[in-house]
Write a protein that holds these residues in place. Structure first.
Motif, PDB file in Angstrom:
ATOM      1  N   GLN A 118      10.456   1.771  -6.916  1.00 53.94           N
ATOM      2  CA  GLN A 118       9.191   2.575  -7.298  1.00 53.94           C
ATOM      3  C   GLN A 118       9.545   3.475  -8.379  1.00 53.94           C
ATOM      4  O   GLN A 118       8.739   3.766  -9.212  1.00 53.94           O
ATOM      5  N   THR A 138       0.893  -1.179  -0.022  1.00 53.33           N
ATOM      6  CA  THR A 138      -0.017  -0.077   0.145  1.00 53.33           C
ATOM      7  C   THR A 138       0.896   1.099   0.141  1.00 53.33           C
ATOM      8  O   THR A 138       0.637   2.247  -0.949  1.00 53.33           O
ATOM      9  N   HIS A 158       3.760   1.400  -1.164  1.00 50.52           N
ATOM     10  CA  HIS A 158       4.395   1.530  -2.527  1.00 50.52           C
ATOM     11  C   HIS A 158       3.727   2.333  -3.369  1.00 50.52           C
ATOM     12  O   HIS A 158       3.967   3.103  -4.288  1.00 50.52           O
ATOM     13  N   ARG A 159       2.406   2.017  -3.580  1.00 54.59           N
ATOM     14  CA  ARG A 159       1.540   2.813  -4.292  1.00 54.59           C
ATOM     15  C   ARG A 159       1.528   4.261  -4.065  1.00 54.59           C
ATOM     16  O   ARG A 159       1.493   5.059  -4.903  1.00 54.59           O
ATOM     17  N   ARG A 160       1.484   4.642  -2.720  1.00 60.47           N
ATOM     18  CA  ARG A 160       1.365   5.917  -2.572  1.00 60.47           C
ATOM     19  C   ARG A 160       2.920   6.674  -2.858  1.00 60.47           C
ATOM     20  O   ARG A 160       2.917   7.823  -3.262  1.00 60.47           O
ATOM     21  N   ARG A 191       4.727   5.919  -5.449  1.00 62.04           N
ATOM     22  CA  ARG A 191       4.521   6.047  -7.051  1.00 62.04           C
ATOM     23  C   ARG A 191       3.691   7.245  -7.276  1.00 62.04           C
ATOM     24  O   ARG A 191       4.288   8.024  -8.094  1.00 62.04           O
ATOM     25  N   ARG A 192       2.738   7.321  -6.707  1.00 63.70           N
ATOM     26  CA  ARG A 192       1.645   8.758  -6.773  1.00 63.70           C
ATOM     27  C   ARG A 192       2.561   9.926  -6.617  1.00 63.70           C
ATOM     28  O   ARG A 192       2.387  10.806  -7.147  1.00 63.70           O
TER      29      ARG A 192
END
Length: 247
Positions: free
Chosen positions: A52, A20, A22-24, A26-27
């Motif tokens: 990332q 979770t 990791h997704r933040r 990347r954003r």
């Protein structure tokens, strides 16, 4: 030996074991890096950011002087042609320096004795129990060798000012660590950033609390606005990263 294994294992869980987060990340970094861009990760540690940034299509120059962390980086990214591993520290001028290592908490290894003294009370039980001599290069050196970065992350545990002192021109965007416990030193370092960006129209700033990968402000701020924001958040005592970008 067991302490060293434990320290690296702990870092791997923190920086590679949270999808979770990791997704933040990347954003967050997609604001600065895209396909073909160059990212400098100064203090790459075990490569959480490297992974990332590669997923965003960026080429990465990962700079890390800690031997144990380098072994991990070589294992994870040694065959990736989009990642250049640079086994040095970064400072004000080329040469050699002593890096104090914390075996069980390698994230707080540092080349700044003053920083270690000032934050020792924050890290209960942390010991800087060994040291290694490392090669030091400047950011100007790295740019000359690898190209101009679209983004430069500087997280070197109290040595950020020395890293910035080795940079003679502004980069498009960067981040530096801010610690409320050493507020005055952190602000002096941020004014170095501001002075560096003045020749290119001036940096605008935002702030992300430690490991949240979210910006605190809805707007990008000037230095006065950033100072007010940090003063407002300072009583909570949470560290974080200041982001700076050119208009």
């Amino acid at each position: 030996m067991l302490d060293r294994v434990w320290g690296i294992a702990r870092s791997l869980v923190i920086y590679h074991g949270q999808p979770t987060k990791h997704r933040r990340l990347r954003r967050l970094y997609s604001q600065f890096l895209g396909p073909g861009d160059i990212g400098f990760d100064i203090g790459a540690h075990v490569g959480g950011r490297v992974r990332q940034w590669r997923k965003l299509g960026a080429r990465v120059v990962a700079v890390e002087p800690q031997p144990d962390c380098l072994r991990v980086l070589r294992f994870l990214f040694g065959r990736d042609k989009g990642v250049t591993l640079v086994p040095v520290a970064v400072g004000e001028r080329p040469g050699k320096a002593s890096l104090a290592l914390s075996t069980t908490n390698p994230t707080v290894s540092s080349m700044s004795p003053e920083w270690r003294d000032s934050v020792s009370s924050l890290f209960q039980g942390v010991r800087w129990d060994r040291s290694v001599e490392v090669e030091v290069v400047t950011l100007d050196d790295l740019i000359a060798r690898h190209g101009e970065p679209a983004f430069c992350k500087i997280d070197v545990e109290g040595f950020e000012a020395q890293v910035l002192a080795g940079l003679s021109r502004p980069v498009r965007a960067l981040s530096v660590e801010y610690l409320p416990s050493v507020h005055d030193a952190s602000m002096a370092m941020l004014h170095m950033v501001d002075k560096l960006g003045a020749a290119a129209g001036g940096y605008r700033y935002n702030y992300s609390l430690v490991e949240t990968a979210r910006m605190v402000s809805d707007e990008w701020l000037d230095m006065a606005g950033l100072t007010a924001l940090l003063e407002r958040l300072r009583p909570a005592g949470r560290s974080g990263d200041v982001y700076a970008r050119l208009p």
